[in-house]
Design an enzyme around this catalytic site. Structure first.
Site, PDB file in Angstrom:
ATOM      1  N   THR A 121       0.856  -1.190   0.000  1.00 37.67           N
ATOM      2  CA  THR A 121       0.000   0.000   0.000  1.00 37.67           C
ATOM      3  C   THR A 121       0.891   1.240   0.000  1.00 37.67           C
ATOM      4  OG1 THR A 121      -1.639  -1.217   1.239  1.00 37.67           O
ATOM      5  CG2 THR A 121      -1.876   1.170   1.202  1.00 37.67           C
ATOM      6  N   LYS A 199      -7.435   1.489  -2.831  1.00 40.86           N
ATOM      7  CA  LYS A 199      -6.971   0.782  -1.635  1.00 40.86           C
ATOM      8  C   LYS A 199      -7.097   1.657  -0.385  1.00 40.86           C
ATOM      9  CE  LYS A 199      -4.833  -1.814   1.240  1.00 40.86           C
ATOM     10  NZ  LYS A 199      -4.456  -3.133   1.481  1.00 40.86           N
ATOM     11  N   PHE A 244     -18.517  -5.314   9.080  1.00 43.84           N
ATOM     12  CA  PHE A 244     -17.792  -4.191   9.683  1.00 43.84           C
ATOM     13  C   PHE A 244     -18.712  -3.249  10.447  1.00 43.84           C
ATOM     14  CE2 PHE A 244     -13.336  -4.704   8.643  1.00 43.84           C
ATOM     15  CZ  PHE A 244     -13.438  -5.862   7.903  1.00 43.84           C
ATOM     16  N   ALA A 247     -19.472  -3.456  16.896  1.00 46.46           N
ATOM     17  CA  ALA A 247     -18.950  -2.461  17.848  1.00 46.46           C
ATOM     18  C   ALA A 247     -17.998  -3.131  18.832  1.00 46.46           C
ATOM     19  CB  ALA A 247     -20.110  -1.815  18.592  1.00 46.46           C
ATOM     20  N   GLY A 248     -17.095  -2.378  19.379  1.00 46.48           N
ATOM     21  CA  GLY A 248     -16.145  -2.944  20.327  1.00 46.48           C
ATOM     22  C   GLY A 248     -15.175  -1.885  20.804  1.00 46.48           C
ATOM     23  N   CYS A 255      -3.025  -2.258   9.121  1.00 48.47           N
ATOM     24  CA  CYS A 255      -3.539  -1.633   7.896  1.00 48.47           C
ATOM     25  C   CYS A 255      -4.450  -0.447   8.145  1.00 48.47           C
ATOM     26  CB  CYS A 255      -4.257  -2.669   7.058  1.00 48.47           C
ATOM     27  SG  CYS A 255      -3.109  -3.809   6.324  1.00 48.47           S
ATOM     28  N   LYS A 258      -2.678   2.501   9.788  1.00 53.34           N
ATOM     29  CA  LYS A 258      -1.693   3.089   8.878  1.00 53.34           C
ATOM     30  C   LYS A 258      -2.372   3.778   7.698  1.00 53.34           C
ATOM     31  CE  LYS A 258       0.311  -0.153   6.253  1.00 53.34           C
ATOM     32  NZ  LYS A 258       0.313  -0.075   4.818  1.00 53.34           N
ATOM     33  N   LYS A 315      -6.638  -9.169  16.431  1.00 54.28           N
ATOM     34  CA  LYS A 315      -7.865  -9.903  16.127  1.00 54.28           C
ATOM     35  C   LYS A 315      -7.539 -11.392  16.180  1.00 54.28           C
ATOM     36  CE  LYS A 315      -7.731 -10.302  11.152  1.00 54.28           C
ATOM     37  NZ  LYS A 315      -8.431 -10.062   9.919  1.00 54.28           N
TER      38      LYS A 315
HETATM   39  C1  UDX Z   1      -7.709  -4.974   6.804  1.00 56.52           C
HETATM   40  C2  UDX Z   1      -8.623  -4.963   5.564  1.00 56.52           C
HETATM   41  O1  UDX Z   1      -9.884  -5.579   5.897  1.00 56.52           O
HETATM   42  C3  UDX Z   1      -7.963  -5.673   4.396  1.00 56.52           C
HETATM   43  O2  UDX Z   1      -8.785  -5.556   3.244  1.00 56.52           O
HETATM   44  C4  UDX Z   1      -6.605  -5.024   4.143  1.00 56.52           C
HETATM   45  O3  UDX Z   1      -5.938  -5.718   3.115  1.00 56.52           O
HETATM   46  C5  UDX Z   1      -5.762  -5.025   5.402  1.00 56.52           C
HETATM   47  O4  UDX Z   1      -6.473  -4.385   6.460  1.00 56.52           O
HETATM   48  P1  UDX Z   1      -6.966  -6.741   8.666  1.00 56.52           P
HETATM   49  O5  UDX Z   1      -6.258  -5.584   9.288  1.00 56.52           O
HETATM   50  O6  UDX Z   1      -6.245  -8.027   8.500  1.00 56.52           O
HETATM   51  O7  UDX Z   1      -7.527  -6.336   7.201  1.00 56.52           O
HETATM   52  O8  UDX Z   1      -8.237  -7.077   9.576  1.00 56.52           O
HETATM   53  P2  UDX Z   1      -9.790  -6.798   9.572  1.00 56.52           P
HETATM   54  O9  UDX Z   1     -10.499  -8.090   9.638  1.00 56.52           O
HETATM   55  O10 UDX Z   1     -10.184  -5.880   8.490  1.00 56.52           O
HETATM   56  O11 UDX Z   1      -9.972  -6.083  10.998  1.00 56.52           O
HETATM   57  C6  UDX Z   1      -9.282  -4.879  11.326  1.00 56.52           C
HETATM   58  C7  UDX Z   1      -9.625  -4.446  12.723  1.00 56.52           C
HETATM   59  O12 UDX Z   1     -10.952  -3.962  12.785  1.00 56.52           O
HETATM   60  C8  UDX Z   1      -9.537  -5.533  13.792  1.00 56.52           C
HETATM   61  O13 UDX Z   1      -8.933  -5.004  14.955  1.00 56.52           O
HETATM   62  C9  UDX Z   1     -10.971  -5.907  14.058  1.00 56.52           C
HETATM   63  O14 UDX Z   1     -11.160  -6.393  15.371  1.00 56.52           O
HETATM   64  C10 UDX Z   1     -11.649  -4.565  13.863  1.00 56.52           C
HETATM   65  N1  UDX Z   1     -13.056  -4.683  13.488  1.00 56.52           N
HETATM   66  C11 UDX Z   1     -13.412  -5.273  12.306  1.00 56.52           C
HETATM   67  C12 UDX Z   1     -14.045  -4.157  14.317  1.00 56.52           C
HETATM   68  O15 UDX Z   1     -13.748  -3.599  15.382  1.00 56.52           O
HETATM   69  N2  UDX Z   1     -15.351  -4.252  13.921  1.00 56.52           N
HETATM   70  C13 UDX Z   1     -15.728  -4.833  12.758  1.00 56.52           C
HETATM   71  O16 UDX Z   1     -16.934  -4.866  12.480  1.00 56.52           O
HETATM   72  C14 UDX Z   1     -14.726  -5.371  11.915  1.00 56.52           C
END
Ligand code: UDX
Length: 434
Positions: A121, A199, A244, A247-248, A255, A258, A315
């Site tokens: 990216t 992206k 997505f 909530a939390g 990613c 950044k 996660k």
């Molecule tokens: C993300 C993008 O989804 C992906 O397309 C990109 O290539 C890289 O960044 P990633 O960081 O691996 O992927 O994890 P992702 O599953 O997207 O979750 C990111 C964070 O958001 C986690 O901490 C997760 O717990 C949080 N999250 C996700 C929430 O708090 N709520 C949600 O509904 C979804």
């Protein structure tokens, strides 16, 4: 059947290894160039230096099609398509650090008839700058959208493939489209800068969705609504979509953190104030801290209290600690003079050096033993199976904050644990117990 296009990959990090292993699975011979000799040694031995479900098996199964080397010359001897998968971490200013990309560009040089396919990216405009430096080497922007923990599935079943090329280099875009063609995903062809923007904009949008639902959760708490029901009701609207909206305690990982900040800085550098993203970032920061208020509701002070963190990785299904909420929470708890104990089924080794003051437990039950509070930070499936009556017996004060709205609050309350979640009515009583 004609032989499949050989593929070159620069960088054996998480994206590089997943990309290499999946292309090998699709029948390509893949040469992976990694600069760190120890990593190459590890991979040649058949070990995989990162945690990604299914990846070790995939690499093993395709061993004969995968070559790991420290030599760039070995890469440049063969494939036409060179997929660059190096890290672009944020700098102190919030811009992306492009030194690894720059190094790859210098080492690859400017060979005609080959194409640099950028998976990393990078800020919008980077591709065109690189291309000016290496005008004979074709340039393709092909951002990756893999998620940690589900990366193999994400690679094999992508929602779309972005291919950005500038005029005159369609052949390189066609070649990239051909290697992705078996996946059957829609292929979106754009210019280089637009692909780069897709992206950053996609990740910033997803992060916005999370911060939005987190703010709704906070308001739900005030007004007595349940954010999980609200999200379900919203998500059924096709225009919104259910994903997505969980909530939390906020998003973590490398990613989102950044890319949101990179897009904000990119806009700022071009003179545009991206106001919305400031709020997305701020809401995410504050969300982690709200857990502290939930503890204070039940405990009069945290001084000397034992607080257990259940989960440390940003996660589940990864050992990645980058941007993990657990780091902020542990620091806040230590700042309040609490004793922090933690358990994570996978990220323990990655986390220990980052959390020197935190006691690492070898199971969730050990972590909650004698604790005055527990916080669920990462929704590892094993936490859903815990015997909560046993947890209640072991804890000094049976107080649980479910930072991911992951657990069955009624069952936990029935087992004698005071249950607090995010944006849901509290099942526990609200008295001060310690
Ligand atoms: C993300 C993008 O989804 C992906 O397309 C990109 O290539 C890289 O960044 P990633 O960081 O691996 O992927 O994890 P992702 O599953 O997207 O979750 C990111 C964070 O958001 C986690 O901490 C997760 O717990 C949080 N999250 C996700 C929430 O708090 N709520 C949600 O509904 C979804």
């Amino acid at each position: 059947m004609s032989e499949k296009e050989p593929i070159g990959v620069v960088g054996a990090g998480w994206v590089g290894l997943v990309t290499a292993a999946c292309f090998a699975e699709l029948g390509h011979r893949v040469v992976v160039r990694e600069i760190v000799p120890e990593k190459v040694e590890t991979l040649r031995r058949g070990d995989v230096p990162i945690h990604e479900p299914g990846l070790p098996e995939l690499i093993e199964r395709n061993g004969e099609r995968l070559v790991f080397t420290t030599e760039m010359s070995e890469l440049l001897d063969g494939p036409r398509l060179l997929f660059v998968c190096v890290q672009t971490p944020p700098t102190y200013s919030g811009d992306a650090d492009l030194s690894a990309v720059q190094q790859a560009v210098e080492e690859i040089g400017d060979p005609a008839g080959k194409a640099m396919v950028m998976k990393s990216t990078v800020p919008v405009g980077t591709g065109r700058t690189i291309h000016r430096e290496a005008p004979d080497l074709a340039y393709v922007s092909c951002p990756e959208f893999l998620r940690e923990g589900t990366a193999l599935k994400d690679f094999m079943e992508p929602d779309r493939i972005l291919i950005g090329t500038d005029p005159g280099e369609e052949w390189a875009g066609d070649a990239v489209a051909e290697v992705y063609e078996p996946l059957g995903a829609p292929i979106v062809r754009t210019d280089i800068s637009s692909a780069e923007m897709v992206k950053l904009a996609s990740n910033a949008f997803l992060a916005t969705k999370i911060s939005f639902i987190n703010e709704i959760a906070n308001v739900c708490e005030e007004l007595g609504a349940d954010v999980t029901d609200v999200a379900r009701g919203m998500g059924l609207d096709d225009r919104i979509g259910a994903r997505f909206l969980q909530a939390g305690i906020g998003y973590g990982g490398s990613c989102f953190t950044k890319d949101v900040s990179a897009l904000k800085m990119l806009a700022a550098n071009s003179g545009y104030h991206f106001q919305l993203l400031n709020s997305v970032i701020e809401v995410n920061e504050l969300q982690k801290r709200r857990v502290m208020a939930k503890l204070s509701k039940h405990l009069d002070s945290l001084i000397g209290k034992r607080v257990a963190l259940l989960g440390l990785a940003f996660k589940p299904d990864t050992d990645d600690m980058r941007g993990a909420s657990s780091l902020v929470l542990a620091a806040r708890l230590e700042g309040e003079s609490a004793n922090v104990v933690a358990y994570d089924p996978v990220a323990r080794d990655a986390a220990a050096p980052l959390l020197p003051g935190v006691e690492m437990a070898s199971s969730a039950m050990d972590a909650v033993e004698g604790a005055d509070a527990a916080i669920l930070v990462t929704e590892w499936p094993e936490f859903a199976k815990l015997d909560w009556a046993e947890v209640a017996r072991r804890m000094n004060t049976p107080l649980l904050v479910d930072g991911r709205n992951f657990l069955d609050g009624d069952a936990i309350t029935a087992a004698g644990v005071i249950y607090e979640a995010i944006g849901r009515p509290s099942a526990g009583d609200r008295s001060v117990v310690g």
